[in-house]
Design an enzyme around this catalytic site. Structure first.
Site, short mmCIF file in Angstrom:
data_model
loop_
_atom_site.label_atom_id
_atom_site.label_comp_id
_atom_site.label_asym_id
_atom_site.label_seq_id
_atom_site.Cartn_x
_atom_site.Cartn_y
_atom_site.Cartn_z
N GLY A 134 -13.02 -19.70 100.91
CA GLY A 134 -13.20 -18.38 101.51
C GLY A 134 -14.56 -18.20 102.16
O GLY A 134 -14.73 -17.36 103.05
N GLU A 184 -14.16 -19.63 105.45
CA GLU A 184 -13.23 -18.75 106.17
C GLU A 184 -13.92 -17.48 106.65
O GLU A 184 -13.66 -17.01 107.76
CB GLU A 184 -12.03 -18.44 105.27
N GLU A 202 -9.39 -26.04 98.72
CA GLU A 202 -8.21 -25.43 98.11
C GLU A 202 -7.15 -26.42 97.63
O GLU A 202 -6.56 -26.25 96.57
CB GLU A 202 -7.56 -24.43 99.08
C1 HXC Z 1 -15.73 -18.33 90.76
C2 HXC Z 1 -17.59 -19.64 91.00
C3 HXC Z 1 -17.10 -20.14 92.24
C4 HXC Z 1 -15.85 -19.66 92.70
C5 HXC Z 1 -19.01 -21.05 91.82
N1 HXC Z 1 -18.76 -20.23 90.80
N2 HXC Z 1 -18.02 -21.02 92.71
N3 HXC Z 1 -16.90 -18.74 90.29
N4 HXC Z 1 -15.20 -18.76 91.92
N5 HXC Z 1 -15.33 -20.03 93.86
C6 HXC Z 1 -19.61 -19.99 89.62
C7 HXC Z 1 -19.51 -21.13 88.62
O1 HXC Z 1 -18.36 -20.97 87.84
C8 HXC Z 1 -20.78 -20.94 87.85
O2 HXC Z 1 -20.62 -19.87 86.94
C9 HXC Z 1 -21.76 -20.48 88.89
O3 HXC Z 1 -20.98 -19.99 89.98
C10 HXC Z 1 -22.63 -21.61 89.41
O4 HXC Z 1 -21.77 -22.65 89.84
P1 HXC Z 1 -21.93 -24.17 89.35
O5 HXC Z 1 -20.60 -24.80 89.53
O6 HXC Z 1 -22.56 -24.23 88.01
O7 HXC Z 1 -22.97 -24.70 90.42
P2 HXC Z 1 -23.11 -26.18 90.98
O8 HXC Z 1 -22.95 -27.19 89.88
O9 HXC Z 1 -24.39 -26.22 91.76
O10 HXC Z 1 -21.87 -26.37 91.98
C11 HXC Z 1 -21.79 -25.58 93.13
C12 HXC Z 1 -20.37 -25.71 93.73
C13 HXC Z 1 -19.32 -25.42 92.64
C14 HXC Z 1 -20.17 -27.12 94.29
C15 HXC Z 1 -20.27 -24.71 94.89
O11 HXC Z 1 -19.64 -24.17 92.03
C16 HXC Z 1 -17.94 -25.32 93.14
O12 HXC Z 1 -17.28 -26.33 93.42
N6 HXC Z 1 -17.42 -24.07 93.25
C17 HXC Z 1 -16.04 -23.85 93.65
C18 HXC Z 1 -15.88 -24.07 95.13
C19 HXC Z 1 -14.47 -23.88 95.56
O13 HXC Z 1 -13.55 -24.60 95.11
N7 HXC Z 1 -14.26 -22.90 96.43
C20 HXC Z 1 -12.92 -22.61 96.97
C21 HXC Z 1 -12.23 -21.60 96.10
S1 HXC Z 1 -10.61 -21.33 96.62
P3 HXC Z 1 -21.09 -20.02 85.40
O14 HXC Z 1 -20.63 -18.74 84.78
O15 HXC Z 1 -20.43 -21.24 84.87
O16 HXC Z 1 -22.57 -20.15 85.53
C22 HXC Z 1 -10.75 -20.27 97.92
C23 HXC Z 1 -9.46 -19.77 98.47
C24 HXC Z 1 -9.64 -18.75 99.53
O17 HXC Z 1 -11.81 -19.97 98.36
C25 HXC Z 1 -8.35 -18.03 99.86
C26 HXC Z 1 -7.86 -17.14 98.82
C27 HXC Z 1 -6.63 -16.36 99.22
#
Ligand code: HXC
Length: 257
Positions: free
Chosen positions: A108, A111, A131
């Protein structure tokens, strides 16, 4: 307190998505706040808008995975629509919107920046659509906008394989216009917004409409759209002012509308 900060600087404004502990991930609250913040922008006074993320690590790390994890198909579709409605509001916003991408722009996050008119980023920015690795498709327009902004084959590679690209690659493929250091990014965004704000607001708005709506039309209809918007500029204060300034060799211009 809102998760989106709103700051006005003269006739430009900055929206900052501010949920730093979760890397500015988009939950329903952030989407609602973003929607409300956009509605609050006085587009008659503000001439360009910047969207950025709080902190130095992340622009937006995607939609909130915790919130999405328990959704039913119907709820998933509704969540996608919620984001799509807000992002479409950005895309069709009357004034230009600049994404200042200050770190992760994943899912997102990528996006939302693709719904902005212009994207610039910091050198630590990372772009991607993770995703498929979460068992879902992109849902806030990623399958549509990425394949329109960069080469469709590369968009497919990024989406199917979930490989991320860095700032240099994003510039190389035209996903962003420029890359700056982290400290330079916001000043550069403001400089660009101010440069846009110096031009005639009606003309800039008409340019945005012509480009965006024209891209969805066959060329014969698209150039008619441009003719109409071009014609609508004549006899406006700003057309008379802009052309008079040129003809009288005057540097200062007073554009109002
Ligand atoms: C919820 C998230 C998050 C997310 C990060 N956090 N991304 N929480 N949703 N998308 C939170 C983590 O859980 C963590 O919380 C804190 O942010 C810090 O993240 P870390 O993972 O500890 O940091 P780091 O190790 O530096 O890694 C950074 C990162 C990783 C590579 C960006 O966080 C990551 O892969 N995030 C997810 C990225 C992702 O898959 N995005 C796409 C989502 S799907 P805590 O509480 O543990 O400290 C999407 C669909 C859109 O976007 C359409 C929907 C209809």
């Amino acid at each position: 307190m809102s998760t989106v900060l709103y700051e006005v600087k003269g006739n430009i404004a900055i929206l900052t998505i501010s949920r730093e502990k979760a890397l500015n991930a988009l939950n329903s609250e952030v989407l609602n706040d973003l929607d409300a913040a956009l509605d609050a922008v006085d587009v008659n006074a503000i001439r360009a808008l910047i969207i950025t993320g709080a902190g130095k690590k992340s622009f937006v790390a995607g939609a909130d995975i915790g919130e999405m994890s328990t959704l039913t198909p119907e709820e998933g579709e509704a969540f996608g629509k919620k984001g799509n409605d807000v992002f479409r509001k950005i895309e069709t916003f009357p004034i230009p919107v600049i994404a200042a991408v200050n770190g992760f722009a994943l899912g997102g996050g990528n996006e939302i920046c693709m719904s902005c008119d212009i994207r610039i980023c910091s050198d630590n920015a990372i772009f991607g659509q993770p995703e498929a690795g979460l068992g879902i498709t992109p849902g806030f327009g990623g399958t549509q906008r990425l394949a329109r902004i960069i080469a469709p084959g590369l968009a497919k590679e990024i989406i199917y394989s979930t490989k991320n690209i860095d700032a240099a690659k994003a510039k190389e493929v035209g996903l962003v216009n420029e890359v700056y250091t982290q400290d330079e990014l916001l000043p550069a965004a403001e400089k660009l917004a101010n440069k846009i704000a110096k031009n005639a607001p009606i003309a800039v708005r008409a340019c945005k409409k012509a480009i965006n709506e024209g891209l969805d039309l066959p060329m014969d209809e698209a150039i008619v759209l441009e003719e109409k918007l071009f014609g609508s500029c004549f006899k406006t204060h700003d057309q008379i002012e802009g052309m008079d300034a040129f003809l009288t060799k005057r540097k200062e211009k007073n554009f109002i509308n």
